[in-house]
Design an enzyme around this catalytic site. Structure first.
Site, PDB file in Angstrom:
ATOM      1  N   HIS A 106       5.564 -26.923   3.668  1.00 39.83           N
ATOM      2  CA  HIS A 106       4.625 -27.942   3.182  1.00 39.83           C
ATOM      3  C   HIS A 106       3.585 -27.345   2.235  1.00 39.83           C
ATOM      4  O   HIS A 106       2.587 -28.001   1.930  1.00 39.83           O
ATOM      5  CB  HIS A 106       3.941 -28.619   4.368  1.00 39.83           C
ATOM      6  CG  HIS A 106       4.901 -29.333   5.265  1.00 39.83           C
ATOM      7  ND1 HIS A 106       5.351 -30.609   5.017  1.00 39.83           N
ATOM      8  CD2 HIS A 106       5.536 -28.920   6.397  1.00 39.83           C
ATOM      9  CE1 HIS A 106       6.205 -30.969   5.966  1.00 39.83           C
ATOM     10  NE2 HIS A 106       6.337 -29.967   6.811  1.00 39.83           N
ATOM     11  N   GLU A 139       0.836  -1.202   0.000  1.00 39.53           N
ATOM     12  CA  GLU A 139       0.000   0.000   0.000  1.00 39.53           C
ATOM     13  C   GLU A 139       0.870   1.250   0.000  1.00 39.53           C
ATOM     14  O   GLU A 139       0.490   2.281  -0.556  1.00 39.53           O
ATOM     15  CB  GLU A 139      -0.941   0.005   1.206  1.00 39.53           C
ATOM     16  CG  GLU A 139      -2.035   1.069   1.107  1.00 39.53           C
ATOM     17  CD  GLU A 139      -3.128   0.903   2.147  1.00 39.53           C
ATOM     18  OE1 GLU A 139      -4.239   0.478   1.771  1.00 39.53           O
ATOM     19  OE2 GLU A 139      -2.871   1.197   3.327  1.00 39.53           O
ATOM     20  N   LYS A 165     -13.971   2.307  -3.468  1.00 39.61           N
ATOM     21  CA  LYS A 165     -14.994   2.561  -2.443  1.00 39.61           C
ATOM     22  C   LYS A 165     -16.115   3.432  -3.010  1.00 39.61           C
ATOM     23  O   LYS A 165     -17.298   3.213  -2.733  1.00 39.61           O
ATOM     24  CB  LYS A 165     -14.367   3.267  -1.234  1.00 39.61           C
ATOM     25  CG  LYS A 165     -13.320   2.455  -0.486  1.00 39.61           C
ATOM     26  CD  LYS A 165     -12.730   3.314   0.637  1.00 39.61           C
ATOM     27  CE  LYS A 165     -11.586   2.626   1.338  1.00 39.61           C
ATOM     28  NZ  LYS A 165     -10.960   3.490   2.352  1.00 39.61           N
TER      29      LYS A 165
END
EC number: 5.3.1.9
Length: 556
Positions: free
Chosen positions: A391, A360, A519
């Site tokens: 893993h 960001e 937004k």
């Protein structure tokens, strides 16, 4: 490029051109050859500072590369920019703000910025008073019962940092008059909150609404839901909201309008970026977990790195080295993905925290002067607790086609501190810690040296699909132990690494305009999904089609 460079005196050629020349010259150089050529390579390419050891010897660098990286930093006026950061200059150029997260960890007796220090410590003292009251069982809900659960409602910097630190320092949880549990809620869809509310009693639950702007829809929608939950159980009385909510924001008037009592309002400032805010009252959940002394140790560790960053030459300056190694890998070796691999389960959320801090901040394509960037900026940052990652995706690191740089992080000591809870299992747990450390060292060794790390007898008849090319660069950060002070140091190292890289790329790391427009578009679509509006004509065909399915107008 290298041939043309040779025609000019070295000092007249830009560091970037010289670094490109060094890439061409050493294109086939392997890390194992660097170690063979320098017997004392670890001593030459590692730094010890306070409770930290930073080993960067397993990078594909030489002294010549380092010299040119330092020269690049000088041409970008890095020292000047560091001075600007640690002043009250408006280094956040697009929002015309300073970026003074460093001020949040200034000691109370710091004399250089007396008014600033006083402001910060006034709010911290107010937070500490609430912490003491809750810990002592003196803070009561609307029915007079003692608070036993605290839920932090926030998103982004108001969630990732506090949650990461609270989990990382679980061994340092303080004893309280009654058991106290701290929870975190961030997702806007309500699923996280719904699961949690089933486990809580309204009478003994306190909510922190943590929002710098006090306007973030994710946070306020969750806050409104818990308000309804409380009022349904306890009644619609002013004392319910006043007793069961604490607000942390820059907007006192919005908190008051929402109903939060003035004594329960903790303030921060617009010069604190959300992803840099855990040192402020946004860190309230941290202080509730590890106590006031623990929180102050966290601040002290970060401040120690602030001093190191300002007062240490580039050659021994850990954040500068971290940043320049990233520049070398990303911009010259074309390694555009970076894995963060802590070998301690308590650092479970550290990679997620760094994703926001780095991507960001430096995920930008426009320079401070408004021109397009000249170099690639932030790489993809990802990661997982090392033993689990082994893993999951280490196969790709060892034998895939992607070049990846890595940070290995591990504490030297564990299960021998005063805060260790499980004394009866100490010996077995110490063995497990050593198991994690041995895996940490083994993986970084294999990534660097490849087949060279294998036994020669084993290698002799080894099929190609079992072989390792190596030459994947990595740093190793060792902490004396994972405690509030060392974690404060670790976080601040990465904060300043991000700033140094922003200077090299000439971008502003303190804004996030890319987040804002999505937004706004969501605000335009919400009335359509709620049935208050039905005009889809301005939308693209894909969005129109998806909305029709969501509204049940066509089959999915």
């Amino acid at each position: 490029m290298s041939k043309s460079i040779e025609k000019f005196p070295k000092e007249l050629v830009s560091p970037i051109a010289q670094l490109h020349s060094l890439v061409e010259k050493n294109s086939k150089l392997h890390i194992k050859e660097l170690f063979a050529a320098e017997q004392d390579r670890f001593q030459n390419y590692s730094v010890k500072f306070d409770q930290l050891v930073f080993d960067y010897s397993k990078h594909r660098i030489t002294k010549s590369v380092l010299e040119q990286l330092f020269a690049l930093a000088k041409t970008k006026q890095l020292t000047h920019w560091i001075e600007r950061l640690f002043s009250q200059d408006k280094v956040n150029c697009t929002e015309q703000r300073a970026a003074m997260h460093w001020a949040l960890r200034l000691p109370s007796e710091y004399s250089k910025f007396p008014e600033l220090t006083k402001q910060v410590h006034n709010q911290l003292q107010r937070m500490y008073a609430l912490v003491e009251k809750i810990h002592a069982g003196q803070y009561r809900g609307a029915t007079g019962e003692v608070i036993q659960d605290v839920v932090n409602i926030g998103v982004g910097g108001s969630d990732l940092g506090p949650q990461m630190v609270t989990h990382a320092l679980c061994d340092f949880k303080v004893k309280t008059a009654k058991p106290l549990n701290v929870h975190f809620v961030s997702t806007m869809d309500g699923s996280q909150l719904s699961d949690l509310l089933h486990q809580l009693r309204p009478e003994t639950t306190l909510f922190i609404i943590s929002s710098k702007s006090f306007g973030t829809i994710d946070t306020l929608s969750n806050a409104q839901t818990v308000r309804q939950w409380l009022e349904k159980a306890l009644g619609k009385h002013d004392r319910v909201v006043k007793s069961h909510f604490i607000g942390v924001s820059t907007k006192a008037e919005k908190m008051t309008e929402w109903g939060i009592a003035p004594d329960n309002q903790l303030l921060l400032w617009d010069w604190v970026g959300g992803r840099y805010s855990l040192w402020s009252c946004i860190g309230f959940p941290i202080a509730l977990t590890i106590g006031i002394d623990g929180f102050q140790q966290l601040l002290a560790g970060a401040h120690a790195v602030d001093e190191h960053f300002q007062n240490t030459g580039f050659e021994q300056n850990i954040p500068v080295l971290m940043a320049l190694l990233g520049i070398w890998n990303n911009n010259f070796l074309n390694i555009q993905t970076h894995a963060v691999l802590p070998y301690d389960g308590r650092l479970k959320y550290f990679a997620a925290y760094l994703q926001q801090l780095e991507m960001e901040s430096n995920g930008k394509s426009v320079q401070r002067d408004g021109q397009k960037v000249e170099l690639d900026t932030c790489p993809i940052v990802w990661g997982e607790v090392g033993p689990n990652a082994q893993h999951a995706f280490y196969q790709l690191l060892h034998q895939g086609t992607q070049a990846v740089s890595c940070d290995f992080i591990a504490p030297i000591q564990r299960y021998n501190a005063d805060h260790f809870t499980y004394v009866e299992n100490a010996e077995a747990l110490i063995e497990q810690h050593h198991l994690a450390l041995s895996n940490c060292l083994a993986q970084s060794r294999l990534l660097a040296f490849g087949n060279e790390a294998l036994d020669s007898a084993e290698l002799k008849n080894l099929p190609i699909y079992k072989q390792y090319e190596g030459n994947q660069p990595s740093s190793t950060l060792l902490l004396k132990e994972l405690n509030p002070y060392s974690l404060g140091m670790l976080i601040a190292l990465y904060e300043h690494k991000v700033f140094v890289q922003s200077v090299i790329w000439n971008i502003n790391p303190f804004d996030q305009w890319g987040v804002e427009k999505g937004k706004q578009i969501a605000d335009q679509l919400l009335p359509i999904l709620n049935g208050a509006q039905n005009d889809l004509s301005t939308l693209d065909a894909s969005t129109r089609g998806l909305i029709k399915i969501l509204l049940g107008k066509v089959d999915g």
